[in-house]
Design an enzyme around this catalytic site. Structure first.
Site, PDB file in Angstrom:
ATOM      1  N   GLU A 300       0.824  -1.222   0.000  1.00 14.54           N
ATOM      2  CA  GLU A 300       0.000   0.000   0.000  1.00 14.54           C
ATOM      3  C   GLU A 300       0.855   1.268   0.000  1.00 14.54           C
ATOM      4  O   GLU A 300       0.394   2.327  -0.404  1.00 14.54           O
ATOM      5  CB  GLU A 300      -0.928   0.026   1.227  1.00 14.54           C
ATOM      6  CG  GLU A 300      -2.215  -0.759   1.023  1.00 14.54           C
ATOM      7  CD  GLU A 300      -3.284  -0.472   2.068  1.00 14.54           C
ATOM      8  OE1 GLU A 300      -2.987   0.177   3.085  1.00 14.54           O
ATOM      9  OE2 GLU A 300      -4.410  -0.933   1.864  1.00 14.54           O
ATOM     10  N   HIS A 321       8.775 -26.455   0.803  1.00 13.14           N
ATOM     11  CA  HIS A 321       8.108 -27.604   0.181  1.00 13.14           C
ATOM     12  C   HIS A 321       6.975 -27.174  -0.736  1.00 13.14           C
ATOM     13  O   HIS A 321       6.206 -28.006  -1.204  1.00 13.14           O
ATOM     14  CB  HIS A 321       7.586 -28.558   1.276  1.00 13.14           C
ATOM     15  CG  HIS A 321       8.703 -29.134   2.086  1.00 13.14           C
ATOM     16  ND1 HIS A 321       9.163 -30.428   1.932  1.00 13.14           N
ATOM     17  CD2 HIS A 321       9.490 -28.577   3.041  1.00 13.14           C
ATOM     18  CE1 HIS A 321      10.173 -30.644   2.760  1.00 13.14           C
ATOM     19  NE2 HIS A 321      10.387 -29.532   3.454  1.00 13.14           N
ATOM     20  N   LYS A 436     -14.138   0.432  -3.110  1.00 12.60           N
ATOM     21  CA  LYS A 436     -15.109   0.800  -2.062  1.00 12.60           C
ATOM     22  C   LYS A 436     -16.266   1.583  -2.667  1.00 12.60           C
ATOM     23  O   LYS A 436     -17.426   1.324  -2.378  1.00 12.60           O
ATOM     24  CB  LYS A 436     -14.430   1.684  -0.998  1.00 12.60           C
ATOM     25  CG  LYS A 436     -13.491   0.958  -0.080  1.00 12.60           C
ATOM     26  CD  LYS A 436     -13.116   1.897   1.063  1.00 12.60           C
ATOM     27  CE  LYS A 436     -11.807   1.519   1.697  1.00 12.60           C
ATOM     28  NZ  LYS A 436     -11.276   2.524   2.583  1.00 12.60           N
TER      29      LYS A 436
HETATM   30  O1  PA5 Z   1      -3.643   1.297   5.765  1.00 20.70           O
HETATM   31  C1  PA5 Z   1      -4.774   1.733   5.700  1.00 20.70           C
HETATM   32  O2  PA5 Z   1      -5.020   2.943   5.874  1.00 20.70           O
HETATM   33  C2  PA5 Z   1      -5.945   0.817   5.445  1.00 20.70           C
HETATM   34  O3  PA5 Z   1      -5.546  -0.501   5.338  1.00 20.70           O
HETATM   35  C3  PA5 Z   1      -6.956   0.945   6.571  1.00 20.70           C
HETATM   36  O4  PA5 Z   1      -6.352   0.607   7.781  1.00 20.70           O
HETATM   37  C4  PA5 Z   1      -8.174   0.055   6.336  1.00 20.70           C
HETATM   38  O5  PA5 Z   1      -8.774   0.377   5.120  1.00 20.70           O
HETATM   39  C5  PA5 Z   1      -9.189   0.206   7.459  1.00 20.70           C
HETATM   40  O6  PA5 Z   1      -9.586   1.533   7.601  1.00 20.70           O
HETATM   41  P1  PA5 Z   1     -10.342   2.035   8.877  1.00 20.70           P
HETATM   42  O7  PA5 Z   1      -9.477   1.872  10.055  1.00 20.70           O
HETATM   43  O8  PA5 Z   1     -10.657   3.467   8.586  1.00 20.70           O
HETATM   44  O9  PA5 Z   1     -11.609   1.212   9.010  1.00 20.70           O
END
Ligand code: PA5
Length: 447
Positions: A300, A321, A436
């Protein structure tokens, strides 16, 4: 490395300066979003606790977690992505691998289940029904919820919270003290629907996900600290490991800075040898979830602008393995980084001598399992080296809270240093928004 070292130092200084820039309030366009707050957070939390042991964030987390873990025998943690993977890493690394199977007398703390991290009716229904039918055998089958969402609006977590909250209210009675006291929300500030809902419900304690720290960098905030403290993990040691690591990082030179050295190896292998796959080869099952947490962190943070290496976590010797063949003889596009723990926490298991020796293993009788592991690590590295396939090692003296704090902080720091080095903003994850928006539109009948 000679030409890279000054660039690495500049990237390090930029990462450190980003924290000041954030607090200046005027962040240039090309730096937005800027979520560098994770860097000093552990040290700040420890310092606040040394001034005000009970009223500080750390003091409040420890007190709330203590009363929660003494009250319930099972807990479901609701959260996804950065609001889930860090705690999973902490639990797997630092708690018993059979935690949920242990009797309360041996565990001393609640069993922990994870939900709201996927969309899977069968799994969610199974966990909810298990808690609802009173299978938690001790403490009068009491159970509770820790719900974590920085935005407070992520559909997977929000839907799971509604479902488990309804179950909890049915279980204890809608207006009962338990339905109120056995919920701990962890969420962001203004604008979080979870915050508004929690205030309306009157949950006695709520913990903040600070502004300026992104989800995947939040493991050492209340996001990881609250559930970790519920499981009795030493959160002070976690923070101390991270704070000590950060302190050294700020001044250490290339060659004596694990974060810069790791970044250098990864960057040079990718830039000069086309190694676009980064394998985190964990030598022990307890580190698998740390690897999965790192997969998210790297993917990310740097997987942007059609760039960024592909992270892949493996557990050895298990995956020798399954994937080993490809790593030994496949494309030369992989850098393998071993994560090796120095010594086992418990009395090592030994291969026994047996009379009939039908399996012809008596030649190894008396060898401990850690000795077998050491031979596997050395043998695997040699096999790669013989074929001119590079490996790097990250060594942890021991698997404890202090060293896990160091490791997580190191990987977060290395990721943002690399981002600054190659000109990719490591913060933010704009690419996650597309699915989303589509999902929400489809659900609302707008697509
Ligand atoms: O790294 C990130 O920002 C995302 O992976 C969020 O943690 C994830 O989408 C969850 O978001 P939130 O904590 O707002 O529910």
């Amino acid at each position: 490395l000679d030409d890279l070292a000054p660039k690495l130092i500049a990237a390090r200084d930029e990462v450190v300066a980003d924290v000041e820039l954030m607090s200046s309030g005027s962040i240039p366009e090309d730096k937005q979003p800027l979520d560098a707050g994770f860097l000093n957070f552990p040290a700040n939390v420890l310092q606040e606790a040394s001034i005000d042991p009970t009223g500080s964030l750390l003091g409040r987390i420890e007190a709330t977690a203590k009363s929660f873990r003494e009250s319930v025998d099972a807990c479901v943690l609701l959260g996804i992505g950065g609001s889930y993977m860090g705690m999973r890493a902490l639990q797997e690394a630092l708690c018993s691998p059979i935690h949920n199977e242990l009797p309360r007398s041996a565990r001393g703390v609640p069993r922990l289940y994870y939900e709201g991290n996927n969309v899977d009716s069968d799994v969610m229904g199974a966990i909810r029904d298990y808690l609802m039918t009173g299978n938690a055998a001790e403490l009068e089958d009491r159970w509770g919820i820790v719900v974590i969402s920085k935005s407070g609006g992520t559909l997977e977590t929000a839907a799971a919270f509604r479902i488990f909250r309804e179950a909890l209210e049915k279980y204890y009675g809608p207006d009962s003290e338990e339905a109120k006291n056995f919920v701990i929300p962890v969420t962001g500030g203004e604008g979080s629907k979870l915050r508004a809902l929690s205030e309306a419900k009157g949950y006695p304690e709520m913990f903040p996900v600070p502004d300026g720290i992104g989800g995947r960098f939040s493991v050492l905030t209340a996001v990881g600290l609250v559930p970790a403290a519920v499981l009795g993990i030493n959160i002070k040691d976690l923070l101390q490991g991270a704070a000590d690591f950060t302190e050294k990082f700020k001044t250490a030179d290339v060659g004596s800075s694990p974060a810069l050295d790791y970044t250098a190896i990864c960057h040079l292998c990718e830039r000069d040898h086309g190694m676009t796959t980064r394998i985190l080869s964990t030598w022990g099952k307890k580190l698998e979830a740390v690897g999965l947490w790192y997969d998210q962190l790297l993917a990310e943070s740097l997987g942007k602008e059609e760039r960024g290496a592909l992270p892949l976590t493996i557990v050895n010797t298990r995956d020798l393995h399954s994937r080993g063949q490809q790593h030994q003889e496949g494309r030369r596009d992989k850098l393998i980084t071993n994560v090796i723990v120095g010594s086992a926490n418990n009395e090592p298991v030994v291969i026994p001598e047996v009379e009939d020796d039908a399996d012809q293993l008596n030649k190894y009788a008396g060898k401990t399992i850690p000795e077998v592991l050491d031979a596997a690590i050395a043998g695997t590295n040699k096999a790669y080296a013989d074929d001119k396939r590079p490996t790097a090692d990250i060594k942890l003296p021991q698997l404890d809270a202090y060293h896990i704090g160091e490791l997580l902080q190191m990987l977060m720091i290395a990721t943002v240093v690399e981002g600054r080095l190659i000109g990719i903003n490591p913060y933010g994850q704009p690419g996650v928004e597309a699915y989303k928006q589509n999902m929400n539109a489809i659900l609302s009948g707008q697509s």
